[in-house]
Design a protein around this motif. Structure first.
Motif, PDB file in Angstrom:
ATOM      1  N   SER A   1     -11.980  -1.922   8.864  1.00  0.00           N
ATOM      2  CA  SER A   1     -11.221  -1.635   7.654  1.00  0.00           C
ATOM      3  C   SER A   1     -11.293  -0.190   7.195  1.00  0.00           C
ATOM      4  O   SER A   1     -10.500   0.229   6.372  1.00  0.00           O
ATOM      5  CB  SER A   1     -11.671  -2.561   6.526  1.00  0.00           C
ATOM      6  OG  SER A   1     -13.036  -2.415   6.287  1.00  0.00           O
ATOM      7  N   LEU A   2     -12.217   0.587   7.743  1.00  0.00           N
ATOM      8  CA  LEU A   2     -12.359   1.959   7.248  1.00  0.00           C
ATOM      9  C   LEU A   2     -11.989   2.997   8.292  1.00  0.00           C
ATOM     10  O   LEU A   2     -12.253   2.826   9.479  1.00  0.00           O
ATOM     11  CB  LEU A   2     -13.802   2.195   6.784  1.00  0.00           C
ATOM     12  CG  LEU A   2     -14.275   1.385   5.577  1.00  0.00           C
ATOM     13  CD1 LEU A   2     -15.652   1.843   5.164  1.00  0.00           C
ATOM     14  CD2 LEU A   2     -13.298   1.483   4.423  1.00  0.00           C
TER      15      LEU A   2
ATOM     16  N   GLU B   1     -15.762   5.777   0.508  1.00  0.00           N
ATOM     17  CA  GLU B   1     -16.269   4.615   1.234  1.00  0.00           C
ATOM     18  C   GLU B   1     -15.364   3.410   1.033  1.00  0.00           C
ATOM     19  O   GLU B   1     -15.115   2.644   1.965  1.00  0.00           O
ATOM     20  CB  GLU B   1     -17.684   4.305   0.731  1.00  0.00           C
ATOM     21  CG  GLU B   1     -18.323   3.101   1.352  1.00  0.00           C
ATOM     22  CD  GLU B   1     -19.544   2.646   0.571  1.00  0.00           C
ATOM     23  OE1 GLU B   1     -20.160   1.679   0.996  1.00  0.00           O
ATOM     24  OE2 GLU B   1     -19.866   3.253  -0.472  1.00  0.00           O
ATOM     25  N   GLN B   2     -14.885   3.248  -0.177  1.00  0.00           N
ATOM     26  CA  GLN B   2     -13.993   2.118  -0.443  1.00  0.00           C
ATOM     27  C   GLN B   2     -12.612   2.358   0.141  1.00  0.00           C
ATOM     28  O   GLN B   2     -11.758   1.476   0.115  1.00  0.00           O
ATOM     29  CB  GLN B   2     -13.858   1.853  -1.948  1.00  0.00           C
ATOM     30  CG  GLN B   2     -15.157   1.548  -2.662  1.00  0.00           C
ATOM     31  CD  GLN B   2     -15.854   0.332  -2.089  1.00  0.00           C
ATOM     32  OE1 GLN B   2     -15.229  -0.526  -1.486  1.00  0.00           O
ATOM     33  NE2 GLN B   2     -17.167   0.264  -2.255  1.00  0.00           N
ATOM     34  N   GLY B   3     -12.408   3.557   0.666  1.00  0.00           N
ATOM     35  CA  GLY B   3     -11.114   3.872   1.272  1.00  0.00           C
ATOM     36  C   GLY B   3      -9.996   3.820   0.258  1.00  0.00           C
ATOM     37  O   GLY B   3      -8.893   3.396   0.562  1.00  0.00           O
TER      38      GLY B   3
END
Lengths: 210, 210
Positions: free
Chosen positions: B114-115, B194-196
């Motif tokens: 996801s990142l 980090e949470q994109g």
DNA sequence: CGTGGGGTTGACTCAAGTCAATTTGGGTGG
DNA sequence: CCACCCAAATTGACTTGAGTCAACCCCACG
């Protein structure tokens, strides 16, 4: 205990009351982060145990869904696992199962980093095939219970990419796909693709570990 | 028991005799497949336990290397873990540790899918920071014991990409890097990366799980 | 007989990989 | 203490595999 297709066995964050062994049918477990991203972490077939990752927090960290009408056998966590002293055999095998799950996850991590889309799909099919064999079914012909989207999520790919990889394996005469029915025509070639042998031979080595 | 920088604590396929808790220093564990591809599966700091994935097969599945001169405390597998009945506390906590490792691996899997590169590096730094805090060190200033290559391998990226992501975080004034010394200037911004959050908001959802 | 979800295919984009050149810095031997 | 060496790190130019978006097919189901 019967679970209808599409229904949840448990949800992420539910307190852990039971572990489940699958008696019939198939399940998927989905992990989702606080941003709403979701990922299939595993598929479960009869005799597999679901819920092991909940043990350290005593809450489920993922949600489990039936991919078809299914039957599970619940195992009370408090009765069988938590009570100290009793049932050493169960606890021993629990440790085994946990450790095996770690190995599986490590393989997934390695696969995600080292294989391209075709390789991942090949790997998935080979591993499915071997799981079917272990349960007494055909190694070469089986029916997928999960959607392309689920496969993609599990392999870290988009569903369109899964379609294209299926196509690619089909045109190489390695597998036949009709809908969700799969026939593996050339297992050796499939394993070759899985190894990612055609190209990228020495890719992804981090060199000698010192 | 002392281990020199660069030396192996054990190799993949070695029979399992000991689990180890790190007393001082840092380790990495490397998984390699039969094609010679290699991947760092985890980094270990003091108080972490190494070798848990070996329990189901009673052989190590990965190799462990010291990233600096280190000290470990060996725990005899047969004496403490395998003997039935005794030491229920150790066994209980072993189960906990195993389960926690599974959760960690699941987080890795989710992260890998996801990142993007910047997000993964941010995630890595935040998680390192919190591990330092737990051990009584500064959350904002620390020295990396692993190379860019190792970080890349761990995050599923190439070392050049790590350099570029470091640069990218540096130009955003989120972190300062000098060699292997890190200073986190803006933790909140780092967590945002980090949470994109900036881009790709609803990416990677597989939709409702039914 | 329409409707919607699953699946397929094409055109285009872009993030990260690849390759290569260069700099930096720690460690070693004279 | 200095000079040298080599591994680690950095940076640039270019390539590419998979993501994205969109159109479309197919079939099961109400």
């Amino acid at each position: 205990m019967k679970i209808k297709k599409g229904c949840a066995l448990f949800h992420a964050n539910d307190p852990l009351h039971f572990l489940y062994t699958v008696s019939a049918g198939t399940f998927k477990t989905c992990l989702s982060d606080n941003e709403g991203r979701e990922r299939v972490t595993n598929f479960f077939m009869p005799s597999d145990m679901i819920g092991l990752d909940a043990i350290s927090t005593e809450r489920h960290t993922c949600s489990a869904f039936a991919l078809e009408d299914s039957v599970v056998f619940p195992i009370s966590y408090y009765r069988w696992i938590l009570l100290p002293g009793d049932f050493p055999t169960i606890k021993q095998s629990l440790t085994q199962l946990l450790s095996r799950e770690i190995i599986h996850d490590h393989e997934m991590l390695l696969m995600l980093c080292s294989l391209n889309a075709d390789g991942r799909l090949a790997n998935f099919l080979v591993s499915l095939s071997s799981r079917f064999v272990k349960r007494g079914y055909s190694a070469n012909k089986f029916v997928l219970s999960m959607s392309r989207r689920d496969i993609g999520s599990y392999l870290g790919l988009r569903l369109e990419t899964i379609c294209r990889s299926i196509n690619s394996l089909r045109t190489l005469n390695i597998v036949k796909f009709t809908g969700r029915s799969v026939e593996i025509v050339d297992m050796l070639a499939l394993k070759a693709v899985e190894q990612g042998c055609e190209k990228r031979n020495k890719r992804w080595s981090i060199g000698h570990c010192f």
